[in-house]
Design a protein around this motif. Structure first.
Motif, PDB file in Angstrom:
ATOM      1  N   ALA A  92      -0.856   1.171 -22.841  1.00  0.00           N
ATOM      2  CA  ALA A  92      -1.192   0.187 -22.597  1.00  0.00           C
ATOM      3  C   ALA A  92      -1.414   0.053 -20.284  1.00  0.00           C
ATOM      4  CB  ALA A  92       0.303  -0.792 -22.765  1.00  0.00           C
ATOM      5  N   VAL A  93      -1.018  -1.319 -20.245  1.00  0.00           N
ATOM      6  CA  VAL A  93      -0.568  -1.714 -19.287  1.00  0.00           C
ATOM      7  C   VAL A  93       1.009  -1.894 -18.580  1.00  0.00           C
ATOM      8  CG1 VAL A  93      -1.097  -2.470 -16.900  1.00  0.00           C
ATOM      9  CG2 VAL A  93      -2.409  -2.626 -18.491  1.00  0.00           C
ATOM     10  N   TYR A  94       1.281  -1.187 -17.840  1.00  0.00           N
ATOM     11  CA  TYR A  94       2.916  -1.164 -17.942  1.00  0.00           C
ATOM     12  C   TYR A  94       3.125  -2.173 -16.173  1.00  0.00           C
ATOM     13  CZ  TYR A  94       3.686   2.406 -21.635  1.00  0.00           C
ATOM     14  OH  TYR A  94       3.573   2.348 -22.425  1.00  0.00           O
ATOM     15  N   TYR A  95       3.767  -2.818 -16.521  1.00  0.00           N
ATOM     16  CA  TYR A  95       4.200  -4.167 -15.553  1.00  0.00           C
ATOM     17  C   TYR A  95       5.302  -3.911 -14.863  1.00  0.00           C
ATOM     18  CZ  TYR A  95      -0.017  -6.595 -17.044  1.00  0.00           C
ATOM     19  OH  TYR A  95      -1.296  -6.312 -17.553  1.00  0.00           O
ATOM     20  N   CYS A  96       5.848  -4.027 -13.582  1.00  0.00           N
ATOM     21  CA  CYS A  96       7.418  -4.036 -13.744  1.00  0.00           C
ATOM     22  C   CYS A  96       7.909  -5.111 -12.610  1.00  0.00           C
ATOM     23  CB  CYS A  96       6.767  -2.339 -12.069  1.00  0.00           C
ATOM     24  SG  CYS A  96       8.097  -3.001 -10.812  1.00  0.00           S
ATOM     25  N   ALA A  97       8.432  -5.351 -12.992  1.00  0.00           N
ATOM     26  CA  ALA A  97       9.349  -7.025 -12.731  1.00  0.00           C
ATOM     27  C   ALA A  97      10.719  -6.690 -12.441  1.00  0.00           C
ATOM     28  CB  ALA A  97       9.341  -7.589 -14.248  1.00  0.00           C
ATOM     29  N   THR A  98      11.183  -7.960 -11.418  1.00  0.00           N
ATOM     30  CA  THR A  98      12.533  -7.963 -11.371  1.00  0.00           C
ATOM     31  C   THR A  98      12.566  -9.510 -11.053  1.00  0.00           C
ATOM     32  OG1 THR A  98      13.388  -7.726  -9.105  1.00  0.00           O
ATOM     33  CG2 THR A  98      12.219  -8.478  -8.764  1.00  0.00           C
ATOM     34  N   ARG A  99      13.847 -10.013 -11.247  1.00  0.00           N
ATOM     35  CA  ARG A  99      14.320 -11.017 -11.747  1.00  0.00           C
ATOM     36  C   ARG A  99      15.586 -11.255 -10.829  1.00  0.00           C
ATOM     37  NH1 ARG A  99      18.471 -11.266 -16.038  1.00  0.00           N
ATOM     38  NH2 ARG A  99      17.518 -13.316 -17.005  1.00  0.00           N
ATOM     39  N   ASP A 100      15.843 -12.846 -10.058  1.00  0.00           N
ATOM     40  CA  ASP A 100      17.088 -13.064  -9.254  1.00  0.00           C
ATOM     41  C   ASP A 100      18.406 -13.191  -9.729  1.00  0.00           C
ATOM     42  OD1 ASP A 100      14.518 -15.669  -8.278  1.00  0.00           O
ATOM     43  OD2 ASP A 100      14.656 -13.795  -7.693  1.00  0.00           O
ATOM     44  N   THR A 101      18.628 -12.054 -10.260  1.00  0.00           N
ATOM     45  CA  THR A 101      20.018 -12.162 -10.243  1.00  0.00           C
ATOM     46  C   THR A 101      20.157 -10.395 -10.384  1.00  0.00           C
ATOM     47  OG1 THR A 101      21.858 -12.293 -12.847  1.00  0.00           O
ATOM     48  CG2 THR A 101      19.263 -12.732 -13.254  1.00  0.00           C
TER      49      THR A 101
END
Length: 123
Positions: A92-101
């Protein structure tokens, strides 16, 4: 402006290992939760792993539990995904993410996303 840059993807044989990295910039990295997601061809993006601000709490999808490990180095503004015992279905394509908490979640409720890195596992 928050930026996330993934690296470490590639081609590996089944049973092998890879370590993905995601370098973050644009704000105080240690204040926010991070997550990894993946999207295979023809499928929806799915949750893989998440980690809270301190690294003290982690979550995993059932499909990767016991094989993948998420970690973070707040001094280096980087989150990692160690992937062992890889299977062709991990391709797969692997994605990094961040959130505002600081609190991690297994949902798609993340505010910023990287461009993705391709992981291909051959049988």
């Amino acid at each position: 402006q928050v930026q996330l840059v993934e690296s470490g993807g590639g081609l590996v044989q089944a049973g092998g290992s890879l370590r993905l990295s995601c370098a973050a910039s644009g704000r105080t990295f240690s204040n926010y939760a991070m997550g990894w997601f993946r999207q295979a061809p023809g499928k929806e993006r799915e949750f893989v792993a998440a980690i809270n601000w301190s690294g003290g709490t982690t979550y995993y999808a059932d499909s990767v539990k016991g094989r993948f490990t998420i970690s973070r180095d707040n001094a280096k503004n980087t989150v990692y995904l160690q992937m062992n015992s890889l299977k062709p279905e991990d391709t797969a394509v692997y994605y990094c993410a961040t959130r505002d908490t600081p609190i991690a979640t297994t949902t798609n409720n993340y505010n910023y996303w990287g461009q993705g890195t391709q992981v291909t596992v051959s049988s």
